[in-house]
Design an enzyme around this catalytic site. Structure first.
Site, PDB file in Angstrom:
ATOM      1  CG  ASP A  67      11.170  -9.254  -2.729  1.00 54.81           C
ATOM      2  OD1 ASP A  67      10.560 -10.125  -3.391  1.00 54.81           O
ATOM      3  OD2 ASP A  67      11.512  -8.175  -3.230  1.00 54.81           O
ATOM      4  CG  HIS A 137      13.045  -1.259  -5.349  1.00 51.35           C
ATOM      5  ND1 HIS A 137      11.817  -0.846  -4.892  1.00 51.35           N
ATOM      6  CD2 HIS A 137      12.776  -2.245  -6.237  1.00 51.35           C
ATOM      7  CE1 HIS A 137      10.869  -1.558  -5.469  1.00 51.35           C
ATOM      8  NE2 HIS A 137      11.418  -2.408  -6.283  1.00 51.35           N
ATOM      9  CD  GLU A 142      11.913   0.626  -1.487  1.00 52.93           C
ATOM     10  OE1 GLU A 142      12.411   1.057  -2.538  1.00 52.93           O
ATOM     11  OE2 GLU A 142      10.709   0.290  -1.417  1.00 52.93           O
TER      12      GLU A 142
HETATM   13  C1  GLP Z   1       8.876  -5.293  -6.690  1.00 50.12           C
HETATM   14  C2  GLP Z   1       9.849  -6.398  -6.317  1.00 50.12           C
HETATM   15  C3  GLP Z   1      11.153  -6.251  -7.037  1.00 50.12           C
HETATM   16  C4  GLP Z   1      10.925  -6.001  -8.512  1.00 50.12           C
HETATM   17  C5  GLP Z   1      10.133  -4.763  -8.715  1.00 50.12           C
HETATM   18  C6  GLP Z   1       9.846  -4.446 -10.175  1.00 50.12           C
HETATM   19  O1  GLP Z   1       9.004  -4.163  -5.955  1.00 50.12           O
HETATM   20  N1  GLP Z   1      10.087  -6.471  -4.924  1.00 50.12           N
HETATM   21  O2  GLP Z   1      11.934  -7.420  -6.852  1.00 50.12           O
HETATM   22  O3  GLP Z   1      12.154  -5.878  -9.162  1.00 50.12           O
HETATM   23  O4  GLP Z   1       8.905  -4.947  -8.048  1.00 50.12           O
HETATM   24  O5  GLP Z   1       8.575  -4.898 -10.480  1.00 50.12           O
HETATM   25  P1  GLP Z   1       7.852  -4.769 -11.873  1.00 50.12           P
HETATM   26  O6  GLP Z   1       8.436  -5.833 -12.722  1.00 50.12           O
HETATM   27  O7  GLP Z   1       6.408  -5.047 -11.558  1.00 50.12           O
HETATM   28  O8  GLP Z   1       8.090  -3.412 -12.384  1.00 50.12           O
END
Ligand code: GLP
Length: 243
Positions: A67, A137, A142
């Site tokens: 993304d 998510h 979402e």
């Molecule tokens: C973001 C990304 C996701 C990821 C999520 C968790 O929102 N778009 O792909 O899984 O963060 O992130 P973190 O590892 O910082 O908790």
């Protein structure tokens, strides 16, 4: 689905990178799907360590991002492409030209999303790394996202913007939309590896792995895939019944 609960984040990174190494042994030019977020930093540090010690070689690999934020300038340090460049490209043999992501600064975002979806589909991802949001998510799909969804522009949930504000100068500077691979796009990968650390992920992990398969918990779509490994630390696993 295989669920592995490990004691430390470093041990989790070893398990995950072992998986990647297994893939690269068979296909040195494999397509890998990369996730971003804090969780992946430990994984990328281990990848870097092994590339530097020549225990694996990222030279011929192609990487595809899940993304990207919409509206950041090209080269913005908070963009996911820049994040991956800092975490991997600058520290390994992975060429910058082998990392692909959706262009969040494209003029016509729908066209860009469709283009990227085709690119990902044609590249046949061997292994897709995934994190999970506190709201369940997957990438930026979402709650409420269809399991048939393809790569598209999405609005970010308030809680996602709040959680990701640590990578910006406050919540107000977090973009309100993104281009994300859809759930159906993600599930095309040959194998999926989900990583989650910390107690603040434990409810989402429980709902995704042991709850009903439902679009209200996008990560529950993993239950529909035949080759999934989940790597958790004790805190993230604490609500699970079956480990
Ligand atoms: C973001 C990304 C996701 C990821 C999520 C968790 O929102 N778009 O792909 O899984 O963060 O992130 P973190 O590892 O910082 O908790």
């Amino acid at each position: 689905m295989r669920i592995l609960v490990v004691e430390t984040r470093e041990a989790a990174a070893v398990v995950v990178v072992d998986r990647i190494a297994d893939v690269l042994r068979v296909h040195p030019a494999a397509a890998l799907g990369l996730a971003t977020g804090g969780t992946m930093q430990t994984i990328y540090d281990e990848l870097v360590r092994r590339d530097q010690l020549d225990l694996l070689d990222l030279q011929d690999v192609c990487c595809f991002l899940l993304d990207e934020y919409v509206g950041l300038d090209a080269g913005d340090s908070a963009s996911y492409l820049e994040t991956v460049r800092r975490a991997l490209v600058n520290r390994t043999r992975l060429p910058a030209t082998s990392v692909f992501g959706p262009d969040g600064s494209a003029v016509v975002l729908d066209v860009e999303a469709r283009r990227y979806d085709q690119q990902v589909t044609q590249s046949r991802i061997s292994l897709q790394l995934l994190g999970i949001g506190q709201n369940g998510h997957l990438a930026f799909n979402e709650p409420g996202s269809s399991f048939q969804s393809r790569t598209r522009q999405v609005d970010l949930a308030d809680e996602t913007r709040r959680a990701n504000s640590r990578f910006f100068t406050g919540k107000r500077s977090v973009p309100s939309s993104a281009i994300t691979q859809g759930i159906a796009t993600i599930l095309q990968a040959e194998q999926l590896v989900l990583v989650a650390f910390g107690a603040d992920k434990s409810d989402a992990v429980k709902a995704a792995l042991e709850g009903p398969v439902s679009s209200s918990v996008p990560a529950s779509a993993l239950q529909l895939h035949s080759h999934v490994t989940v790597v958790l630390d004790e805190d993230a696993a604490r609500e699970l019944q079956n480990r």
